[in-house]
Design a protein around this motif. Structure first.
Motif, PDB file in Angstrom:
ATOM      1  N   LEU A 134      23.793  36.804  31.648  1.00  0.00           N
ATOM      2  CA  LEU A 134      24.923  36.830  30.708  1.00  0.00           C
ATOM      3  C   LEU A 134      25.163  35.445  30.121  1.00  0.00           C
ATOM      4  CD1 LEU A 134      27.310  39.218  32.653  1.00  0.00           C
ATOM      5  CD2 LEU A 134      26.318  39.642  30.390  1.00  0.00           C
ATOM      6  N   ILE A 153      29.745  31.723  34.660  1.00  0.00           N
ATOM      7  CA  ILE A 153      30.069  33.141  34.472  1.00  0.00           C
ATOM      8  C   ILE A 153      31.560  33.399  34.660  1.00  0.00           C
ATOM      9  CG2 ILE A 153      29.547  33.705  36.902  1.00  0.00           C
ATOM     10  CD1 ILE A 153      28.998  35.991  33.838  1.00  0.00           C
ATOM     11  N   GLU A 154      32.182  32.619  35.543  1.00  0.00           N
ATOM     12  CA  GLU A 154      33.602  32.865  35.817  1.00  0.00           C
ATOM     13  C   GLU A 154      34.472  32.604  34.590  1.00  0.00           C
ATOM     14  OE1 GLU A 154      31.619  31.207  37.937  1.00  0.00           O
ATOM     15  OE2 GLU A 154      31.936  31.967  39.979  1.00  0.00           O
ATOM     16  N   GLN A 187      29.402  41.249  28.421  1.00  0.00           N
ATOM     17  CA  GLN A 187      29.758  41.811  29.735  1.00  0.00           C
ATOM     18  C   GLN A 187      30.023  43.314  29.619  1.00  0.00           C
ATOM     19  OE1 GLN A 187      33.006  38.905  30.277  1.00  0.00           O
ATOM     20  NE2 GLN A 187      32.017  38.267  32.177  1.00  0.00           N
ATOM     21  N   LEU A 193      36.928  41.165  28.724  1.00  0.00           N
ATOM     22  CA  LEU A 193      35.503  40.942  28.901  1.00  0.00           C
ATOM     23  C   LEU A 193      34.859  40.507  27.590  1.00  0.00           C
ATOM     24  CD1 LEU A 193      34.268  43.902  31.163  1.00  0.00           C
ATOM     25  CD2 LEU A 193      34.874  41.560  31.834  1.00  0.00           C
ATOM     26  N   ALA A 238      34.783  35.830  30.648  1.00  0.00           N
ATOM     27  CA  ALA A 238      35.856  36.717  30.177  1.00  0.00           C
ATOM     28  C   ALA A 238      37.072  35.843  29.889  1.00  0.00           C
ATOM     29  CB  ALA A 238      36.179  37.753  31.236  1.00  0.00           C
TER      30      ALA A 238
END
Lengths: 748, 287, 81, 159
Positions: D109, D77-78, D90, D86, D81
């Motif tokens: 996500l 997830i990090e 997101q 984003l 973006a």
């Protein structure tokens, strides 16, 4: 003054992005297990594999011999002499003489890695003497049931009941016999529901640190950090003020994170390990075995109804087990049972019963779903028998504002009529149904809680505002607080930042529970903003040399009013902030109270199901939630509460249950077998927000979080009955049970 | 725990043969990692098979048969158009094991060797007549997949033996298979009952058939009598009912947290009928 | 005067009476008067109760003034979620 | 117990860590690399909170050993973006209020992104089945499904 009609509101009722949205979609938000610290140790807990057993001996020598193992604690490390609920909490945190349920903590260990702590826990040898156990509520009340704890009953319990009955509830009104005599039909059935778990996806996690000086720090995922502080310090015999508790972001709670489980263990281990911080993160099976599910229930309901659908009398006798401690929500269940109805004569009787199961914790509208299942199922059965429209019968008997409630006091302003009318008007009710399909309708009710509430608010030098609140944000409440603050101050939403602050930074707050955050913290936020407005008007008045009463606040600025109107240019909040150092110093507002004026919420759900007659599997085809929100501050998050509550109720109705074997061991302590609904099980959940404002809140807010879990249990059962002709009076309606009932009905 | 990455099956077998403690092979890992974290098993040696050449391959042989590597994950098998066309039943069985995420890792081999009678990919493999190639300290042998599981959690593989690949017979003309299972939820559950049917047609009539049932006995069971009931028929309702009656009469399920014996017995026949119809339609090319 | 209504489970402590009239100026005084008359209520009140004054459920603050004509319902202590 | 030195790529950056052979990839991401955005909800592959992609394949990082990560490309997830911008998913999750507590959100996500890479135009049923292994207890999934469908539409339009 706050604006009180919808068309004057600028921010309330809109759908801005939540302030913590960015953190939560990027992985930056820090939850319970996401903390670390220098010198961190990891804790693991040894749990009883037995439902009921005397603890003969605990030998931790092999564990302590491992390099990297720093401390082991048992009940011997806790203070003695506690009584009442404090003793219950301590006993549940760590078993004393006896393990009272499968999963009960008996020892804990801290080590330099999580892997090592788990290895060490396996090396702690516990000798048990197995005792007779009981897990079923009716069995636990039977004369021959093993006594779980002598003397646990409180003063409400009349003599002559089994010692496992620890609380007795009885209330009602009217002449029951006369009421039943007026009915054309009187029907009585028994209904049962099984224990369900809150099922939050984030397992309990905390990091505690405590030195020999008795001063401690805790980081924890919780719905209420002051509760954590109070309970941990009670259990460990510490001063409340010496423990500072900082809440992490919280990955769901639904009532289950309003109490303590392993949190005191991290502090006890830390103290014994020389003050090194100790992190404990539960596994999913620990969560399911040892944290609060809700109660299981066995319920008798009797209703009298006239041929035209008037309810003349009702009685409810509920038995619930909430584990090995008092606290099954049988009282709240009874308060909710007939709340949606105006009935001349009602009787309610309840038994809170001990069993060898984990201590029940609150779960979204505790008790209300079981009660709704029993009462709303029976009403539906009687409507079917009499050939009446179930929605019209609910309209005909609906509880009314300012009239006596089923639980005694008069209602204030309630929105049940409006909710039922909106349901009747919804297009889902006219969708034609096919073979093996059925439609079910049911209503539900929940209260709204005030509770200890503290909020403070500070003006920044640039006119932006910081709000400090004490109720953790589980579902977007930062947004609603910022909206109410901005609305009251009449400044942009983006100019407000809401922080959830630690226990040292505010007066006491009850948790985010009882559907109270938007009501109580919201009301206190508005009060704090108003006190800040008073101060800002004072500063403007002093500058202008007029009386503060001659200043009014609008559009985010102080304006001279009355005779002085127009005499001076308005002073904006930014100008006031910039000047505050020279006009008397910092400007802040705060409010502490137990907010009165709670607003209860009624909801009505309509579900269409299809049942596979060959396998007994029930599919949800469409689902409608109609509920009174009073006023929706942020409608998207109100809808979210409705949808989430409905789906939890659907899970409880169809598949979720605690399954115990003959030894009293939980058989399904993993998500594979504790079956919460998955995305592919569901359709979209349609919602209608009814708004009958609560006069007790400046913006009309009612508690909306909890009501939505109650109607699905009976609504699904009613829909299944409509689809199959088979009435299921014992949840969950598993395919196995339903197919068996369908077969029996064909053979019978 | 020691972690090994052998480059050949012979090396893997040797490591296993030399081991003195608990060993586990790592293909997808979706069972063994769960068991490790739950404390059910603590391997002393973990042998990762994914570094052996060929373990990720799906190959159609000259005779039309298929060879599937031991580390081929569900998502990879499901993405192989040719195999999906031949054996959709095997693919749907494996794809029912766990979530999309689990599909990224779970393998036929692991599903088989975990030894669960409810393993979703096993009935269709057995119905298809799949063969496991086994290597071990005493050389290689071929074993029918049906003969690998011998009881819950137990296989017929001896110490040091492991599966190196599967061969699935050529599909041939007018053949089809299907796997259906019953679970309370739509996804994410263990089969309460599973049923695979593999058949070939001669015109409209069933020429050959194999019916395999999961979760109704200590191992997946093949029901020849049930197959006989549909061979020679056009799968008319009467033939299906006869098969269902035979299936429900022959299963020997237990009652557990996932379903009662009575329920399993009832739905075994229902699933057999439904799976047979799908397999029939596939063989006809109508679906 | 203020009307006090107890829940029916307390009948056994009050010789069957559940409704009372009182001139007590505060909630605490009203509760103390009841306990003086029916000592069995003491432990029940000590365990904790919920109170509704004219329908508004409020904490049982003993100092709370009871407005003339008010209806005060005692409920077994509510526990939230 | 000897640890194994692992070199791998996480979100495009080469990283190294020492893994106990029993540690899962999830343990290594969270504890060794301090990438705590990936969550642990069950450690049995049943909740999807730990979803990451490995060489483009969506997996539960709790069902993979850290030592298996050698020379892989891992996305968490990090890394979703890019350059502070984003990902549409997101953004749509925030806009649609598709998260309440937010704990399942990173996994969902990551899983949804993997879906859209494979199928840019999924229907509602396809989204629901793809995400069946991602439990959410707060939302009832409604707003999540809407957010994914809306992001997919936007991405198709943008492409």
């Amino acid at each position: 003054m706050a604006k009180d009609t919808a068309n004057e509101l600028r921010i309330v009722g809109t759908r801005p992005d939540r302030p913590d949205g960015l953190d939560k979609v990027t992985g930056r938000a820090r939850y319970g297990a996401d903390i670390s610290a220098a010198g961190l140790l990891h804790g693991a807990v040894v749990r009883s594999p037995h439902a009921h057993a005397r603890i003969v001996k605990i030998d931790a020598s092999k564990a302590l011999a491992l390099s990297g193992v720093k401390a082991v604690v048992t009940r011997a490390d806790f203070p003695t002499g506690l009584t009442g609920e404090a003793w219950d909490l301590q006993e549940n945190t760590m078993a004393g003489e006896r393990a009272l349920y499968d999963g009960h903590a008996v020892a804990a260990v801290a080590a330099t890695s999580a892997q090592l702590a788990r290895d060490a826990a396996k090396l702690i040898e516990v000798e048990y003497e197995i005792l007779p156990h009981v897990t079923d509520v009716d069995a636990a009340m039977a004369p021959d049931a093993p006594i779980i704890r002598e003397g646990a009953a409180d003063h409400s319990v009349p003599e002559g009941l089994h010692p496992n009955v620890v609380r007795y509830i009885e209330f009602g009104h009217g002449d029951l016999e006369a009421g039943f005599a007026q009915a054309d039909i009187v029907r009585e059935h028994q209904y049962k529901t099984e224990a369900a778990h809150q099922g939050y996806i984030e397992p309990h996690a905390c990091m505690g640190q405590m030195g020999a000086d008795g001063k401690g720090e805790m980081w924890v995922c919780t719905q209420g950090h002051w509760f954590i502080r109070k309970m941990c310090t009670q259990v460990l015999g510490l001063d409340a003020s010496q423990l500072r508790v900082t809440p992490s972001e919280i990955g769901g709670g639904f009532g289950g994170k309003t109490t303590i489980f392993m949190e005191p263990l991290s502090l006890a281990l830390s103290r014994k390990a020389g003050g090194r911080p100790v992190k404990i993160v539960m596994s999913r099976s620990e969560v399911l075995r040892a944290t609060g599910p809700t109660a299981s229930a066995s319920m008798d309901v009797k209703i009298g109804m006239t041929k035209d659908g008037k309810i003349t009398a009702g009685s409810a006798t509920f038995r619930m087990q909430g584990g090995a401690f008092a606290g099954a929500p049988v009282d709240m269940a009874l308060y909710c049972a007939f709340a949606a109805y105006k009935v001349p004569a009602l009787q309610h009787v309840g038994y809170d019963v001990l069993a060898n199961r984990p201590k029940a914790a609150a779960y979204r509208a505790p008790g209300s779903p079981m009660a709704a299942f029993a009462v709303e199922s029976l009403v539906d059965e009687m409507c079917t028998e009499l050939g009446l429209d179930p929605l019209e019968v609910r309209v005909k008997n609906a509880a009314q504002s300012h009239e006596t409630s089923s639980f005694g006091p008069k209602f204030g302003v309630i929105g049940l009529n409006e909710t039922l009318a909106a349901t009747q008007a919804h297009p889902n009710l006219s969708v034609p149904l096919g073979p093996n399909q059925g439609r079910g309708i049911a209503s539900g009710f929940w209260f709204n809680h005030g509770g200890d509430t503290s909020v403070s608010m500070a003006l920044g030098e640039d006119g932006t505002v910081t709000v400090s609140i004490g109720t953790p944000d589980i579902g977007g409440s930062r947004a609603s607080m910022a909206m109410m603050a901005a609305e009251t101050l009449q400044i942009p939403y983006d100019n407000v930042r809401v922080n959830i602050v630690e226990t040292g930074a505010l007066g006491v707050n009850e948790p985010t529970h009882g559907s109270r955050a938007t009501f109580a913290t919201g009301k206190a936020t508005v009060e704090a903003a108003q006190s800040m407005i008073v101060e800002m008007c004072k500063r403007a008045a002093a500058k202008w040399g007029i009386e503060p009463e001659a200043v009014e606040w609008r559009d985010g600025a102080a304006h001279p009013a009355g005779p002085n109107a127009g005499e001076y240019p308005p002073m904006t909040i930014g100008e006031i902030g910039a000047a505050m150092s020279n006009t008397g110093g910092p400007i802040a507002g705060h409010h502490e109270s137990v907010p009165a004026g709670v607003g209860e919420s009624f909801g009505t759900h309509v579900v269409d199901v299809e049942v596979d007659p060959e396998t007994g599997r029930t599919t949800i085809l469409r689902y409608l939630v109609v509920q009174d929100a009073g006023r929706a501050i942020h409608p998207a998050y109100v809808e979210g509460q409705y949808q989430g509550g409905a789906v939890q109720g659907i899970g409880w109705a169809l598949n979720e249950e605690y399954v115990y074997d003959d030894m009293g061991r939980l058989q399904n302590p993993v998500f594979l077998d504790y079956r919460v609904p998955v995305a592919s099980d569901l359709p979209m959940i349609d919602t209608v927000i009814v708004e009958v404002p609560n006069p007790g809140h400046p913006y009309g807010v009612r508690g909306v979080g909890e009501t939505g879990i109650a109607p699905p249990l009976p609504a699904v059962a009613n829909a299944v009955a409509a689809a199959t002709g088979v009435r299921m009076r014992h949840l969950p309606i598993t395919p196995s049970k339903l197919l068996s009932a369908i077969k029996a009905s064909k053979n019978g | 725990m020691k972690y090994h990455c052998p480059k050949t099956f012979a090396d893997a077998a040797q490591i296993a043969a030399d081991a003195t403690g608990v060993i586990r092979y790592l293909a997808g890992g979706t069972d063994v990692l769960v068991q490790m974290r739950a404390g059910m098993v603590t391997p002393d040696d973990m042998i990762d098979l994914k570094h052996i050449p060929g373990v990720k391959e799906i190959v159609q042989n000259a005779d039309g048969s298929w060879t599937i590597g031991v580390a081929v994950a569900g998502a990879e098998l499901g993405a192989h158009a040719g195999f999906c066309a031949d054996y959709p039943g095997i693919v749907e069985g494996l794809e029912l094991v766990g979530s999309t995420q689990v599909q990224g890792r779970a393998t036929l081999t692991g599903n088989l060797c975990n030894g669960s009678p409810a393993a979703d990919s096993v009935p269709a493999m057995i119905a298809a007549g799949a063969v496991a190639h086994v290597v071990g300290p005493n050389g290689a042998r071929d074993v029918a997949v049906a003969d690998i599981p011998v009881g819950p959690g137990k296989t017929s593989l001896t110490k040091g033996e492991l599966i190196s690949a599967f061969t699935i017979p050529a599909r041939g003309a007018q053949g089809g298979d299907a796997y259906l299972r019953f679970t309370p939820r739509t996804e994410m559950d263990i089969a309460v009952v599973g049923c695979a049917v593999n058949l070939t047609l001669d015109g409209d009539r069933v020429a050959s058939a194999r019916v395999a049932m999961g979760a109704v006995a200590p191992t997946v069971i093949v029901m020849d009598q049930a197959a006989d009931a549909i061979i020679g028929t056009t799968l008319d309702p009467q033939a299906l009912d006869t098969m269902a009656t035979i299936v429900s009469g022959a299963v020997k399920p237990i009652s557990d947290k996932r379903g009662t014996a009575e329920f399993r017995t009832d739905i075994a026949g229902v699933l057999a009928k439904r799976a047979a119809k799908i397999a029939y339609d596939r063989a006809k090319g109508t679906k | 005067m203020v009307k006090i209504v107890l829940w029916s489970g307390l009948r056994r402590f009050t010789d069957g009476t559940l409704e009372f009239e009182t001139a007590a100026p505060t909630l605490g005084r009203a509760m103390a008067d009841l306990v003086a008359q029916y000592p069995g209520l003491g432990p029940i009140f000590d365990q904790g109760v919920s109170v509704a004054i004219d329908g508004d459920i409020v904490p049982p603050n003993p100092a709370m003034a009871l407005p003339d004509g008010a209806e005060v319902h005692f409920l077994q202590q509510m526990r939230g979620g | 117990m000897s640890k194994i030195h692992i070199t791998t790529k996480v979100n495009g950056e080469e990283v190294e860590f020492l893994a106990d052979p029993r540690d899962t990839l999830l343990d290594c991401l969270r504890d060794q690399l301090e990438l705590t955005g990936t969550k642990e909800g069950c450690s049995t592959g049943d909740c999807g909170a730990c979803s990451v992609t490995v060489d483009g394949t969506l997996v539960c990082s709790c069902l993979m050993l850290g030592v298996e990560a050698q020379d892989k490309q891992i996305e968490t997830i990090e890394g979703m973006a890019e350059d502070g911008e984003l990902h549409p998913l997101q953004r749509k999750f925030i806009e649609h209020a598709a998260l309440q507590c937010g704990f399942c959100t990173p996994g969902i996500l990551v899983a949804a992104k993997a879906l859209l890479a494979k199928n840019p135009d999924p229907n509602e049923t396809e989204v629901r089945y793809w995400l069946a292994g991602n439990l959410c207890r707060c939302t009832g999934y409604d707003k999540i499904i809407r957010a994914v469908m809306d992001a997919a539409a936007e991405m198709r339009g943008a492409a």
